[in-house]
Design an enzyme around this catalytic site. Structure first.
Site, PDB file in Angstrom:
ATOM      1  N   HIS A 117     115.749  78.229  13.296  1.00  0.00           N
ATOM      2  CA  HIS A 117     115.593  76.866  12.791  1.00  0.00           C
ATOM      3  C   HIS A 117     115.262  76.828  11.302  1.00  0.00           C
ATOM      4  CE1 HIS A 117     114.209  75.972  17.198  1.00  0.00           C
ATOM      5  NE2 HIS A 117     115.529  76.012  17.091  1.00  0.00           N
ATOM      6  N   PRO A 118     115.996  77.525  10.440  1.00  0.00           N
ATOM      7  CA  PRO A 118     115.688  77.491   9.006  1.00  0.00           C
ATOM      8  C   PRO A 118     116.079  76.152   8.373  1.00  0.00           C
ATOM      9  CG  PRO A 118     117.717  78.717   9.369  1.00  0.00           C
ATOM     10  CD  PRO A 118     117.173  78.382  10.731  1.00  0.00           C
TER      11      PRO A 118
END
Length: 481
Positions: free
Chosen positions: A417-418
């Site tokens: 989830h960057p």
């Protein structure tokens, strides 16, 4: 959560060595194809909580509070449960209940509820905290990616021209306005001209990479990589945030949980037949079937950790071949304090960027993850899950915090989830303004997770689609003005 896939479908990025992970390199899978990472993710439909978006607005993302974004979540959503105050029923993104949750996933919910975590049947409704089964972006037992929802209908209606196997090299500018996109297809270099605007949606790594290759970024860094500087913007490629995650695995034997034994392979073969005939069965699993959100301390306002329960043993992002039957459980830090960077590794667009999430470099993240792991272990070792006699593959018998923290640093990594490398805001340093326009140039927008000023409390696919919906409105309104 993303499976290990061939490079034709997965960019398979890696991080630079991570000081907070005992010097290891992390794995950063990203979807390589139409729909981006929604083509390979675990299909979990989570928006985050109301606090996340209200905090965006407090940070200067004017017009992005929860009441502002909720209509766009609803507009995008086609939920099988129907529409209500929190959900849409007629949108292009199909959201479904799981067709065949493993009984072990239901047992995870029971075990957590036995420890007084509240049950939650709708994480995207009035209540965020609690445990339950996740809804998924599926239709009739099939993945419903952003491409299925948006790209394919537009192509069918002849409103969109798609170029595949194309690598964007840079955006070209004329008199301060984005006018061309230069790309490589095979050995040929080509360009397309924009009549109205250029929208970058390359994801948190690809968008920052493209901006810097186009001359927008930290000036000294661009010059050091042979790039002519158009705009000196220190925050391009900065503010990188990601959910640092630890996965526990429990060997159970038996046949309750999935495995790659001979019996498990036979079960999978029969399940393929069932799916082809009826679109039901275990082939429809998102793997991360159950989970939820919890607080590790009484003084936090909203949950600070998330669980993903998987009724199978997964090691090394699915890259390790684990034959045993058992279950896995993830726990991640929802609002990390660590901040990293994306940087160029030379002037060639085909050279992967340098990715440094700075995992666990802030001691507050380490403390939260340690507390989350201890809570997760309590759940996994409580009835009814404990009735399977599972043995912790990695930390059985470990009682001291220092030893457990060393194991965490040896095993923790991204849960995919960057965000944040082209953050929006009202301050002069923000890469984009609240209408997603890149500051300092005209006609250039960003429509992906890189604009998030802070990471949301949960999976990022649904928020990224909401951002795309909003960007479409901004572009149309500004072109009409």
């Amino acid at each position: 959560m993303m499976p290990f896939l061939p490079k034709s479908a997965n960019w398979r990025y890696e991080t630079v060595p991570q000081k907070g992970l005992n010097g290891r390199r992390g794995f950063q899978p990203r979807g390589r194809g139409l729909g981006g990472s929604s083509a390979i993710n675990a299909m979990i439909y989570i928006r985050g909580c109301q606090w996340d978006y209200d905090n965006w607005a407090r940070l200067g993302a004017t017009g992005w509070a929860y009441d502002d974004v909720l209509p766009f979540f609803k507009r995008a959503e086609g939920n099988v449960r129907g529409g209500d105050a929190y959900h849409g029923a007629g949108g292009p993104l199909c959201v479904s209940d799981q067709k065949w949750p493993n009984p072990g996933s239901l047992e995870f919910v029971e075990a957590a509820a036995g420890l007084q975590l509240p049950r939650n049947g709708d994480f995207n409704g009035a209540k965020f905290e609690g445990v339950g089964l996740y809804q998924v972006t599926q239709k009739n037992g099939e993945r419903w990616s952003a491409a299925r929802a948006y790209v394919e209908p537009a192509v069918a209606a002849r409103r969109l021209d798609v170029r595949t196997d194309a690598l964007v090299e840079k955006v070209g500018f004329e008199e301060g306005r984005a006018r061309t996109v230069h790309f490589r297809q095979g050995r040929s270099r080509k360009a397309v001209r924009a009549k109205g605007a250029v929208v970058l949606a390359g994801g948190v790594f690809g968008t920052a990479h493209a901006l810097m290759l186009s001359g927008i970024g930290p000036a000294a860094h661009l010059k050091g990589n042979g790039i002519d500087v158009l705009l000196d913007r220190a925050d391009v490629g900065g503010n990188l945030q990601d959910h640092i995650d630890y996965v526990a695995g429990y060997d159970t034997g038996g046949d309750r949980f999935m495995g790659r034994s001979l019996k498990g392979s036979l079960t999978s073969a029969l399940a393929i037949v069932e799916w082809l005939r009826r679109r039901t069965g275990i082939i429809t699993t998102p793997y991360a079937e159950a989970g939820g959100f919890a607080k590790t301390r009484p003084d936090v306002d909203v949950p600070d950790v998330q669980f993903h329960f998987v009724p199978a043993l997964l090691e090394d992002h699915g890259r390790a071949n684990v034959k045993e039957h058992g279950f896995s459980c993830h726990v991640c830090v929802l609002r990390p304090e660590s901040r990293g960077t994306v940087r160029l590794n030379g002037p060639d667009a085909a050279t992967m960027p340098l990715i440094d999430p700075a995992f666990l470099e802030d001691d507050r993240d380490a403390a939260t993850l340690l507390a989350g792991v201890k809570l997760m272990k309590r759940i996994c070792e409580s009835p009814p899950l404990s009735g399977h006699g599972g043995r912790d593959r990695h930390s059985a018998g470990v009682t001291g915090d220092a030893e457990l923290m060393h194991i965490i640093r040896d095993r923790a990594d991204t849960v995919y989830h960057p965000v944040g490398t082209a953050r929006m805001g009202s301050d002069a340093d923000a890469v984009c303004d609240p209408q997603l326009r890149v500051r300092g140039v005209d006609g250039l927008y960003v429509a992906d997770a890189s604009v998030m000023p802070k990471l949301v409390s949960g999976n990022t696919n649904a928020p990224s689609i909401m951002i795309g919906e909003r960007c479409a409105d901004f572009v149309l309104a500004n072109l009409a003005a």
